[in-house]
Design a protein around this motif. Structure first.
Motif, short mmCIF file in Angstrom:
data_model
loop_
_atom_site.label_atom_id
_atom_site.label_comp_id
_atom_site.label_asym_id
_atom_site.label_seq_id
_atom_site.Cartn_x
_atom_site.Cartn_y
_atom_site.Cartn_z
N GLY A 121 -10.90 43.51 36.22
CA GLY A 121 -9.55 42.85 36.27
C GLY A 121 -9.11 41.73 35.02
O GLY A 121 -10.40 41.43 34.82
N ARG A 122 -7.95 41.29 35.02
CA ARG A 122 -7.82 40.01 34.02
C ARG A 122 -8.49 39.03 34.61
O ARG A 122 -8.44 38.56 35.70
CB ARG A 122 -6.50 39.95 33.77
N GLY A 123 -9.08 38.46 33.71
CA GLY A 123 -9.70 37.02 34.14
C GLY A 123 -11.05 36.87 34.60
O GLY A 123 -11.66 35.99 34.77
N GLN A 124 -11.52 38.43 34.95
CA GLN A 124 -12.81 38.23 35.28
C GLN A 124 -13.88 38.83 34.13
O GLN A 124 -13.48 39.24 33.24
CB GLN A 124 -13.05 39.45 36.19
N THR A 125 -14.77 37.85 34.12
CA THR A 125 -15.71 38.11 33.08
C THR A 125 -17.26 38.65 33.50
O THR A 125 -17.80 38.20 34.46
CB THR A 125 -16.22 36.77 32.33
N ALA A 126 -17.76 39.98 32.82
CA ALA A 126 -18.67 40.58 33.33
C ALA A 126 -20.07 39.83 32.65
O ALA A 126 -19.83 39.30 31.21
CB ALA A 126 -18.95 41.72 33.17
N ARG A 127 -21.34 39.85 33.17
CA ARG A 127 -22.60 38.93 32.68
C ARG A 127 -22.88 40.21 31.63
O ARG A 127 -23.21 41.63 31.90
CB ARG A 127 -23.53 38.93 33.43
N GLU A 147 -11.83 46.85 21.36
CA GLU A 147 -12.48 46.92 22.51
C GLU A 147 -12.72 45.86 23.41
O GLU A 147 -13.01 44.79 22.38
CB GLU A 147 -13.69 48.12 22.24
N ARG A 148 -12.62 45.68 24.50
CA ARG A 148 -12.95 44.39 25.19
C ARG A 148 -14.38 44.39 26.01
O ARG A 148 -14.78 45.60 26.07
CB ARG A 148 -12.21 44.12 26.41
N CYS A 149 -15.37 43.39 25.81
CA CYS A 149 -16.65 43.49 26.07
C CYS A 149 -16.74 44.03 27.38
O CYS A 149 -17.66 44.79 27.49
CB CYS A 149 -17.23 41.94 25.72
N GLY A 150 -15.96 43.75 28.49
CA GLY A 150 -16.59 44.15 29.79
C GLY A 150 -16.54 45.69 30.18
O GLY A 150 -17.53 46.26 30.26
N PRO A 151 -15.35 46.37 29.61
CA PRO A 151 -15.14 47.68 29.73
C PRO A 151 -16.22 48.46 28.80
O PRO A 151 -16.73 49.48 29.06
CB PRO A 151 -13.87 47.98 29.41
N PHE A 152 -16.41 48.11 27.29
CA PHE A 152 -17.20 48.42 26.52
C PHE A 152 -18.64 48.60 27.25
O PHE A 152 -19.18 49.43 27.10
CB PHE A 152 -17.18 47.55 25.24
N HIS A 153 -19.26 47.44 27.62
CA HIS A 153 -20.42 47.46 28.40
C HIS A 153 -20.60 48.15 29.36
O HIS A 153 -21.71 48.92 29.18
CB HIS A 153 -20.56 46.01 29.04
N ASP A 204 -26.77 44.04 24.25
CA ASP A 204 -25.30 44.72 24.55
C ASP A 204 -24.07 43.97 23.87
O ASP A 204 -23.22 44.81 23.40
CB ASP A 204 -24.99 44.58 25.96
N PHE A 205 -24.29 42.82 24.13
CA PHE A 205 -23.23 42.09 23.31
C PHE A 205 -23.33 42.13 21.78
O PHE A 205 -22.00 42.47 21.21
CB PHE A 205 -23.31 40.36 23.75
N LEU A 206 -24.47 42.18 21.08
CA LEU A 206 -24.56 42.55 19.78
C LEU A 206 -24.11 43.94 19.38
O LEU A 206 -23.39 44.07 18.28
CB LEU A 206 -25.90 42.22 19.30
N ALA A 207 -24.33 44.84 20.52
CA ALA A 207 -23.81 46.15 20.13
C ALA A 207 -22.29 46.29 20.40
O ALA A 207 -21.69 46.98 19.47
CB ALA A 207 -24.53 47.12 21.29
#
Length: 189
Positions: A1-7, A29-35, A12-15
């Motif tokens: 959800g909004r405001g939550q950050t995944a590790r 794309e947002r990092c969490g869903p992309f990850h 993966d961040f560079l990808a």
């Protein structure tokens, strides 16, 4: 959800950072869903998805090639069809010329922008990652509001979440909308 950050690990961040031409054409794309999609793609990559991606890349390149090759022809035709003094004497335009003047730039912009989005989404599919669709047939919309919701979808949601809401959202609605559009204009050069 909004405001939550995944590790997310560095690789993966560079990808994520290198995968999409994010600030120019989208989709953003947002990092969490992309990850999460990247993890699924690593476990379940399949040839069918790669073929769909290659087809999408091919169609996008075809549209871009047609646009590039016909740009000079379109500009020459546009100059011949629409008189140069259109701004000083707009009454000289026929109905057809007026329709061409109004609609051709939007159609060309849509063709170019959506082709770049299809190209990025096709590349992602080749690697097994399903990207977020960025356009949903905006010219079939029934209202300006619906056009906005169908055109450059990921940019709209990004602007809402990272510009409009932090400015205060509906508290100063019209002022925040103007600031958000000004920022959007700066992003687009």
């Amino acid at each position: 959800g909004r405001g939550q950050t995944a590790r997310v690990g560095l690789a993966d961040f560079l990808a994520y950072m290198l995968f999409f031409p994010q600030l120019r054409h989208g989709p953003l794309e947002r990092c969490g869903p992309f990850h999460r999609r990247l993890l699924v793609a690593r476990r379940a990559w399949e040839w069918r998805a790669a073929c769909v991606g290659l087809l999408r890349i091919g169609l996008a390149l075809l549209v871009l090639k047609v646009l590039a090759e016909s740009a000079a022809v379109l500009l020459a035709t546009y100059r011949d069809v629409v008189p140069v003094d259109v701004l000083t004497h707009p009454e000289t335009l026929s109905f057809g010329q007026l329709m061409l003047l109004i609609h051709l730039p939007g159609v060309l912009l849509y063709a170019a922008e959506s082709s770049f989005a299809h190209l990025a989404l096709g590349v992602s599919r080749v690697f097994g990652v399903r990207g977020t669709e960025n356009f949903r047939y905006p010219f079939l919309a029934r209202s300006p509001r619906e056009v906005w919701h169908r055109w450059n979808i990921t940019v709209s949601s990004w602007l809402r979440d990272y510009v409009y809401i932090p400015l205060g959202g509906r508290n100063r609605r019209f002022f925040n909308i103007v600031l958000t559009f000004a920022y959007c204009g700066l992003l687009h050069g």
